[in-house]
Each structure stands twice: as structure tokens, then as C-alpha cells.
Enzyme design. Sequence first.
Site, short mmCIF file in Angstrom:
data_model
loop_
_atom_site.label_atom_id
_atom_site.label_comp_id
_atom_site.label_asym_id
_atom_site.label_seq_id
_atom_site.Cartn_x
_atom_site.Cartn_y
_atom_site.Cartn_z
N HIS A 195 9.08 -6.61 7.75
CA HIS A 195 10.44 -6.10 7.57
C HIS A 195 10.88 -6.03 6.11
O HIS A 195 11.73 -5.21 5.77
CB HIS A 195 11.42 -6.99 8.36
CG HIS A 195 11.32 -8.43 7.99
ND1 HIS A 195 10.33 -9.25 8.52
CD2 HIS A 195 12.02 -9.19 7.14
CE1 HIS A 195 10.46 -10.47 8.01
NE2 HIS A 195 11.47 -10.45 7.16
N THR A 225 6.19 -10.82 -0.73
CA THR A 225 5.44 -11.17 -1.93
C THR A 225 4.00 -10.65 -1.91
O THR A 225 3.34 -10.66 -2.93
CB THR A 225 5.36 -12.70 -2.11
OG1 THR A 225 4.64 -13.25 -1.00
CG2 THR A 225 6.74 -13.32 -2.23
N CYS A 230 4.20 -7.11 2.22
CA CYS A 230 5.24 -8.01 2.71
C CYS A 230 6.12 -8.35 1.51
O CYS A 230 6.02 -7.71 0.47
CB CYS A 230 4.66 -9.25 3.39
SG CYS A 230 3.88 -10.48 2.33
N ARG A 278 -24.82 -6.61 -9.40
CA ARG A 278 -24.66 -8.06 -9.27
C ARG A 278 -23.46 -8.43 -8.39
O ARG A 278 -23.44 -9.48 -7.78
CB ARG A 278 -24.53 -8.71 -10.64
CG ARG A 278 -23.23 -8.45 -11.35
CD ARG A 278 -23.21 -9.08 -12.75
NE ARG A 278 -21.90 -9.08 -13.33
CZ ARG A 278 -21.34 -8.06 -13.97
NH1 ARG A 278 -22.00 -6.93 -14.09
NH2 ARG A 278 -20.13 -8.16 -14.48
N HIS A 279 -22.49 -7.53 -8.31
CA HIS A 279 -21.30 -7.79 -7.49
C HIS A 279 -21.62 -7.73 -6.00
O HIS A 279 -21.01 -8.45 -5.21
CB HIS A 279 -20.19 -6.79 -7.83
CG HIS A 279 -19.85 -6.77 -9.28
ND1 HIS A 279 -19.29 -7.86 -9.94
CD2 HIS A 279 -20.00 -5.81 -10.22
CE1 HIS A 279 -19.11 -7.55 -11.20
NE2 HIS A 279 -19.54 -6.32 -11.40
#
Length: 144
Positions: A12, A70, A68, A135-136
Site C-alpha cells: 500500500h 523502504t 514497499c 567469476r561472478h
Amino acid sequence: MSETVIAFANDHAAVDYRQPLMAAVEKAGYTVLDLGTGATASVDYPDYAKAMADALSEGRASRGILICGTGIGISIAANRFSHVRAALCHSTTDARLSRQHNDANVLALGARTLGPETAMDCVHTFLNTDFEGGRHKRRVDKMS
């Protein structure tokens, strides 16, 4: 799974905030899968994080955007699901690196903590940045 479908889900706190972001995503050529909420009545963000996780696992969307107040709660709730890599981003650098290094498939934003222009820039960066692999990939594989 459609690479052109981007799912949106929010609580909301982000009802008004999400509309311009969804419109920009559609204008960029993507299809928006609106998972709600479109109402200002109080809802529980974990329910919308689950809806996002379900949409990704069922192949109804390839990536998602969660919002949301935050961005913290909804990103925590989304990351409970092993196939979701939700990144809470506050800048385009965060959004770019979440894709390049972490292959994030969900962008989380805070409607009460992030200005609308920065949010728009984060969405654009998130959608237009590829995973670097290399590498990731080894590290991302350990998270799933």
C-alpha cells in the site's frame, strides 16, 4: 519464460509510486505483469513478494520490480525463495552492479526513501544491464 515481461508487485505504501514506473517500462517495450496492489488499504508485503516469486518460478515473467515503503521488508520476504535474487537499490550504481555481479532478477525500491527520478533511473539501469558471468557466476551459483 518471456524476456519481455516484467512483473510489478507492491504494498500500500507504493500504490501511487508504481504507476509512472510501470508506464516507463511499457514505453521501453516491455510487457508489465501487474501483481498489485492497486489499493491504499493496508496489506502485507510478504504476500506480494510471494506473488512475485510465483510469477518468476512459473515463467510468467523474467524479472520483477518490488516496492514497499523502504524496500527492506519486501526484499527480505522475496529473498526467502531460492530462485529470487532481489536487490534493494538506492542508486544506479547499485542497480548496475546488482545485475552485472549478482544476476539479480528482482529490483527492490523504497517508495518513502527514494526519489521518483532516482527510482526511474534505477529501473532503466536494471533492465538494460546484463550479467557479466565469469567469476561472478561461480558466486551466484552458490546462492541458489
